[in-house]
Structures are given as C-alpha cells and as structure tokens.
Design an enzyme around this catalytic site. Structure first.
Site, PDB file in Angstrom:
ATOM      1  N   HIS A  75      -1.676   5.500   0.164  1.00 38.18           N
ATOM      2  CA  HIS A  75      -2.259   5.955  -1.089  1.00 38.18           C
ATOM      3  C   HIS A  75      -3.315   6.978  -0.776  1.00 38.18           C
ATOM      4  CE1 HIS A  75      -0.325   2.155  -2.122  1.00 38.18           C
ATOM      5  NE2 HIS A  75      -0.002   2.807  -3.208  1.00 38.18           N
ATOM      6  N   LYS A 114       7.349  10.636 -10.637  1.00 42.71           N
ATOM      7  CA  LYS A 114       7.504  10.721  -9.188  1.00 42.71           C
ATOM      8  C   LYS A 114       8.512  11.787  -8.799  1.00 42.71           C
ATOM      9  CE  LYS A 114      11.137   7.202  -8.895  1.00 42.71           C
ATOM     10  NZ  LYS A 114      11.463   5.815  -8.608  1.00 42.71           N
ATOM     11  N   ARG A 167       9.566  -8.919  -3.836  1.00 40.91           N
ATOM     12  CA  ARG A 167       9.981  -8.668  -5.219  1.00 40.91           C
ATOM     13  C   ARG A 167      11.103  -9.625  -5.563  1.00 40.91           C
ATOM     14  NH1 ARG A 167       9.648  -2.047  -5.424  1.00 40.91           N
ATOM     15  NH2 ARG A 167       7.506  -1.981  -4.650  1.00 40.91           N
ATOM     16  N   CYS A 190      -0.626  -0.997  -3.788  1.00 38.35           N
ATOM     17  CA  CYS A 190      -1.617  -0.055  -4.320  1.00 38.35           C
ATOM     18  C   CYS A 190      -2.935  -0.690  -4.776  1.00 38.35           C
ATOM     19  CB  CYS A 190      -1.031   0.819  -5.415  1.00 38.35           C
ATOM     20  SG  CYS A 190       0.404   0.170  -6.268  1.00 38.35           S
ATOM     21  N   ASP A 234       3.680   2.516   3.430  1.00 41.15           N
ATOM     22  CA  ASP A 234       3.038   2.850   2.169  1.00 41.15           C
ATOM     23  C   ASP A 234       1.694   3.508   2.424  1.00 41.15           C
ATOM     24  OD1 ASP A 234       2.941   2.885  -0.545  1.00 41.15           O
ATOM     25  OD2 ASP A 234       2.458   0.767  -0.801  1.00 41.15           O
ATOM     26  N   GLN A 281       7.004  -1.597   3.322  1.00 42.50           N
ATOM     27  CA  GLN A 281       6.957  -0.179   2.987  1.00 42.50           C
ATOM     28  C   GLN A 281       6.032   0.546   3.941  1.00 42.50           C
ATOM     29  OE1 GLN A 281       5.500  -0.823  -1.076  1.00 42.50           O
ATOM     30  NE2 GLN A 281       7.439   0.024  -1.813  1.00 42.50           N
ATOM     31  N   HIS A 305       0.736   7.858  -4.721  1.00 41.99           N
ATOM     32  CA  HIS A 305       1.428   6.793  -3.978  1.00 41.99           C
ATOM     33  C   HIS A 305       2.567   7.445  -3.217  1.00 41.99           C
ATOM     34  CE1 HIS A 305       0.273   3.526  -7.032  1.00 41.99           C
ATOM     35  NE2 HIS A 305      -0.037   4.640  -7.654  1.00 41.99           N
TER      36      HIS A 305
END
Length: 661
Positions: free
Chosen positions: A403, A484, A381, A352, A401, A399, A530
């Site tokens: 945004h 979320k 991670r 992000c 991912d 991911q 997100h």
RNA sequence: GCCGGUGUAGCUCAGGGGUAGAGCGGUUGUUUUGUAAACAACUGGUCGGGGGUUCGAAUCCCUCCACCGGCUCCA
C-alpha cells in the site's frame, strides 16, 4: 435487359452487376470458388446475409470462414442448428439465447418438465444436428413488427422477454438477438424451427458441419443468480475437420499443462482433504519455487523503495467495521470467532486496514511520502464452495501486497512508475504479452462520492493510456472502495490471465481518518494505492507452471542439476560434482546408481530437471561432466566442470531456460 | 450457493448383489549400468463418509462430503 448497379470491392475495383443483385451474386461474379466459400457479406460496413440485395454503389466484401466474422457467423448458425436439434428431441423446449464465444458458441435451454441434459445427450443432439446439416435447410430472414414477433414467440417466454426489453430500449446482448425494437428479425430454418435473431446467418445448414458439443452446464437466465437456472450446452465449430481437430488438440495441450496435474506429478503442492477446500500445502519442491519467487520479489521491492511490514492474521471486528469490509465484503469472509470478552475476531481477507494502522501509528509528514509498505500478507476468503479451483482460486492465499500512501500531487507519477515496475517484474518471470484492463465503479456497491470516483477513474485511465498498451474497459468491475487497473498477460498457449492489480483508493484513508502534515502545516488526507503484482503467489505460481508446462526456467526450477554416475564406482565423483554446483549456488544433487542409467535419466527428465549430468570414468580422469540439457536430444560429453557451472550460474542469473541447439 | 458429472491402492484405471484386481509407484534383494523403463520378491484398499434395502452391498436406494466442468463471484 435489367439495369446495372456498381459495387465497390475491397481492393477498390468496381464491378457492374445486373439488378437486383444479392450478396451471393457478388461472390459468384468474382469466382465460383468464392461463391462456394461465401458465408455472408459486408455491405457498407454492415455484416449481412448473402441473400441481401445490394444497393447501387455499395462497398462490399465477401465474408468466408477464413475471417473472424465468417467464423462467427458459422458458429452462430451452428448454435441455431443445435437449438433446432434440441427442440426436435425435446418438443416444448424453451430456448433463451445462443451467442458465439471464443472458438464456439453456446445455447441456453429450459427443457419441459424440468428435464436435464446429461453428457450422453450430447451425442444424440450432435447426431440430430448432422441430420439437419444433411437436410440443407436454408436460413430465411424475416422482419416482423414487434407485436407480430410477440405473437410468433408466444410460447417462448425468454424470447418474449427479449422482444419486450429491446423495445424498451435495451442494449447489448438483447439487441444482438433481436434488433432495434420496433422491428424484430427472425430466422426460419424449417416449418418447425424459427428463432429470434439479428443475424446474419450462413445461407444454408449445409455450410456447417465441423462442430462438437463440448459440455453441458447450468447457467442463470441473464446471468442473475436469482433468476431461473437454464441448461447450457457449449459447442465448438470450425470450417474444416482440420481446424476442428487442431482446436481439440489445443484443448488437450491445455489439459496437459494443468497446474493441478503438474503440481501432483512434480510433487509441488497438494490439497489435503483434512484441511478443507481451497487450502494448499506446498511440498519441498513447490516450496523452493515459491521461496525463489518471493526472494526475487523482495529484492526488487527493496530496490524500488518499499519498506517491509508484518501484520497478524486475525483481528477484532472493529477494524473491518471501520474499513467497511463487514458492510461490503462480509460474504467473502470467514465467519467470526467469538471470544470470551464478547469480541468477534475475524481472519483477515485483506491487508489494507492493517497497513493504514501502521501509517497512523504516529504523525506523518509530507516528507515521508510516498510511503510504500510491502508485506507477503496471507489472507483468508470464504469462497463459495463451487468456485475453488487449484491454486488459482483458493481460500487461503498470500498476496505480494503493498500500500502506497502519497499526496494527490504524487499520485500520478507514482502510478506511472508502478506500472513500469509491474511490467518489468512480470517480464523477468517470462511473461511479455500484456494488455491492461480498467475496472470502474461497481453499481450499487461502492463507497465515496461521484466526484472522487470520477477523479480516480480518470487518473487511472490516463496512466493506463500513457503505458501504450492495449486498454480494455471493464465497466463496473472495480472494488467497492476504488477503481483499478489490472494487468492481463497472455501465456504460452494464448490464454489470458489477470495478473497484477493496481487500485486507487480515496476511501480508506478517509474512513480511518489518516492524515499527514503537509508543507503548509495543514493536516491533509493522503491517497492510498493498493497493489499486488503477482496477484497472489499461489495463482501466479499456477500461471507460471501452465505457461512453462512445468518446465520452469533454470532460476525457478526446484532442482536445477541432477548428477548421475554411470556406475556405482563413480558415485563419489558424482557427489563431488553436486557439491561443487551447490557451492556455486545451484540446486544440485547426485542420484545414486541403483538402477540402469537409462532409467535414472528418464526419471530426471520426467521431473523436468533443466540439467542432467552423466559422469563416468573419462570424467573422473579429466574433471569433466556429460551435459544433458532439458529439451535437447543431443548430450554433450567432456564439458569441464567449471565451464558447466559458470554457464548455468549465468543462465540462472539471466532468468533464462537451457539453451538448446 | 446453483446445475451437471465423477469418487475403487500414492497415481492411472478395470470390476458392477456372493473371497477386492491390473499397470505404474513404494520397499527389499540381485544387477554396476555412457544418455527416456534391468530382474525378482514383497508391500499396498473401511471400494469417499453415514444411513437404508438384502441372508449377503464396492455394486441398489437415500443423504452428506470432496473433486471435475460450467453459472454467479473473484487475486
């Protein structure tokens, strides 16, 4: 003659019984079989012991093991039997809590002298439990005043703590254990076993018997890693041998579907020990699956108005200072690399902040919003050593991912269309049984004002409700920067998996001071959403593998067609067929005739290839193939090559699996 | 990170102080096969790593690592 009372049965009929009447009397008055099967009774909506006296005019419903309440009572009672067995075998054991869970129960113990259970103790405990069942011990309920309870359990520190906490107004698990606080309820089985418990329980241990202790594990008292670790024993319990066996069979089925096993058998991926825990490599076949997943996802995102961005894997720490990750998420990050210039560089745990920098790279106008930036972003991670698990919990993952930066006014509509987009995409992958989970503000580790959180949570909730799916609250489960919605999917054997997450974030745009110029020419703060639809590609692939037990639908199968010649003299034709398939966009290859046909068929079947083609003399002459579809025991002969190719190409496009009759 | 368990060939597993085994797999050769296992030979291991006990350790002890099942955490 005793006075009569009336009870109302579930069908609305009224029965008169001599007073006093117990739950068992009600069951007996209906039928002797019901009396035998009865485990508990619901009186005016309240689940109670069969021995309970029924008040005049009560609405009652007899509970047997055929209902979920009945099974729960049975499992909870079995947990008590296990606790008694353990205290018989290890006198002086402290026992903590023993609730029911899906399909069974557990009980947490602290053994004297720090002793530990081993797997072989389970059999000993089971035997002791069977003895208790044979003894036909009644479950006798007794209510005590708080102080009497404290005295009775004086040598059981966990029980004392529970009694103290319920009388201090606790809720939840403790109330289930003990009652409302002024009075505590207990269940006695025998002279030497009494447990704090709200109940209800089956009338006698003889009603139990179809159980199995599954495993022993450590579990923190009250789930708090700073408190003592207890010894937990998990068990499963059912009302018949059949039901128990079926459950054990389902567990075996789940084991057969284990993606870690299938990943190795099907040569999809591995975790070389040279790389370290939680770091996967994808082999060519796993790589194909992944590529097809990614390509489809890209195509859908393009259609949905996303733009594609790319960002690096490492960054100076400043970025994560600004984002708050170093303050809130440092535990989950790999330690920094310190470079010559004195800067700390970090592997990124999330994408992000990078996307926000792209947003900030120049001045933005409201006309550009919503701005949807997508990236297959690989993040790292530092997961605790005990939690890595196959592809579902890794230390390096990618991911899907994105945004979305939008105005406050656009937020709601954006979320609604996003949720539809997610569900539609997941359905294309063959998942279609969903529910939603709303995760709210995590206590004590969240940034932002109460008002912002409230607005974010309310918006998400209304969007989730509008989707018309079941909505479950996950209180305190949100990220530090926002609440979320997550989409949970049930797989082919009924397990649920967390799939997509959609997070609302008022914080990061603020921390990065991101703004756009609104229609009124004022600098205005955008909202950030997100979202990751697969969650991570690794995890999503694992779920698909387990959902399909490795037999992926044709479009995802790494190899779609194997062409086997009946004998080496037809190998050229087999190659020709494979080439024609490939020209039509199928993943096909010819397998040379080095072994008997049966052996090659078997090999391809074990690889779960959707279509095995067998070609021989007839086929060479007529331009046909023999089609052996996955799941079929009845191969077709003499199918025109073009017909086969058209059929499979269409099936692949439709994201279907082989049709077998 | 914590608790418990398990580490022997690519895979599944046997062996348990005294010369490291089987099946499958892989390779090669023979076989030419019409729908789930042809035959033969060969190949394969620092018995997870390190330390200790012992004349001698895969085996016993210590320690680390990895994996498995949970707990906490989580995509």
């Amino acid at each position: 003659m005793s006075p009569l009372i009336d009870v109302v049965l579930p069908d609305g009929s009224v029965k008169a019984l001599e007073s006093p009447a117990s739950g068992l009397d009600v069951a007996s008055s209906i039928g002797s079989r019901l009396a035998k099967a009865a485990l508990a009774i619901i009186v005016n909506g309240e689940l109670s012991d069969l021995s309970r006296e029924i008040p005049d005019g009560a609405h009652v419903s007899v509970v047997t093991a055929s209902s979920s309440e009945g099974l729960e009572v049975l499992r909870h009672s079995t947990a008590h039997v296990m606790a008694q067995a353990v205290t018989r075998l290890w006198p002086g054991t402290h026992f903590a809590i023993g609730p029911t869970i899906d399909n069974g129960f557990y009980y947490d113990f602290e053994l004297p002298n720090d002793a530990r259970f081993t797997e072989s103790d389970l059999e000993k405990i089971e035997n002791e439990m069977r003895a208790i069942v044979r003894e036909d011990q009644p479950f006798v309920r007794r209510e005590l005043l708080r102080d009497e309870g404290l005295e009775l359990f004086a040598d059981q520190p966990f029980k004392v703590e529970i009694i103290r906490s319920v009388s201090a107004g606790a809720t939840g698990e403790d109330v289930r254990e003990a009652g409302d606080g002024t009075v505590v309820s207990t269940y006695r089985n025998s002279d030497n076993f009494v447990d704090l418990c709200r109940g209800p329980h089956v009338p006698s241990t003889a009603k139990l018997g179809f159980f199995k202790l599954m495993r022993v594990a450590g579990a923190y008292w009250r789930g708090d890693e700073k408190r003592p670790q207890l010894q937990r024993i998990y068990g499963t319990a059912w009302d018949s041998k059949d039901a128990l066996d079926q459950h054990l069979f389902r567990l075996e089925e789940a084991e057969r579907r284990d993606h870690r096993l299938l990943g190795r058998e099907l040569d999809l991926f591995s975790f070389p020990s040279e790389l370290g825990p939680g770091l996967a490599v994808f082999h060519p076949k796993g790589g194909t699956i992944r590529r097809v997943m990614e390509e489809y996802s890209r195509q859908r995102h393009v259609e949905a108005g996303y733009e594609f961005v790319y960002t690096p894997h490492i960054t100076k720490g400043d970025l994560f200072e600004t984002s708050g990750h170093l303050q809130w998420f440092a535990d989950g990050m790999y330690p920094p690399m310190e470079l010559d210039d004195g800067q700390n560089y970090y592997l990124k745990p999330m994408n992000c902040p990078f996307h926000l920098l792209i947003f900030k790279s120049r001045q933005r106008s409201y006309r550009e919003l919503p701005l949807r930036m997508f990236e297959f972003g690989t993040v790292y991670r530092y997961e605790k050593s005990g939690v890595v698990h196959g592809l579902t919990r890794v230390r390096g993952m990618t991911q899907d991912d994105a945004h979305i930066l939008c105005t406050r006014e656009q937020m709601r509509e954006e979320l609604v269309s996003l949720l539809n987009f997610v569900l539609d995409l997941l359905r294309e992958f063959g998942l279609n049984d969903f529910y939603l989970e709303l995760s709210t503000r995590p206590e004590g580790k969240a940034v932002g004002s109460d008002q912002e959180w409230q607005e974010a949570e309310e918006t998400l909730e209304s969007v989730a409700r509008a989707a018309g799916l079941e909505l479950v609250l996950d209180a305190g489960g949100g990220a530090f920067y926002g609440p979320k919605i997550s989409v949970q999917a049930r797989d082919a054997i009924g397990r649920t998996h967390q799939m997509s997450t959609i997070q609302l974030d008022f914080q990061l745009p603020q921390r990065f001071d991101a703004t756009y110029i609104a229609a009124d020419s004022l600098r205005t703060r955008p909202i950030m959403i997100h979202r990751a639809l697969f969650g991570s590609i690794e995890r999503f692939m694992a779920i698909l593998i387990e959902h399909y037990a490795g037999a992926l639908p044709t479009w995802l199968a790494p190899e779609q067609v194997h062409v086997l010649s009946v004998s080496g003299i037809y190998d050229d034709y087999a190659h020709e067929v494979a080439l024609a398939c490939r020209a039509a966009g199928l993943r096909a290859q010819a397998e040379p005739a080095t072994e008997p046909l049966g052996a090659r068929i078997r090999r391809s079947k074990m690889e779960k290839v959707p279509y095995i083609l067998v070609v021989g003399e007839d086929d060479v002459r007529n331009g046909t193939v023999g089609v052996n579809a996955r799941g079929s025991n009845d191969p077709e002969r003499g199918v025109a090559m073009k017909d086969f190719i058209d059929r499979v190409a269409a099936e692949s496009l439709a994201h279907a699996s082989p049709e077998v009759g």
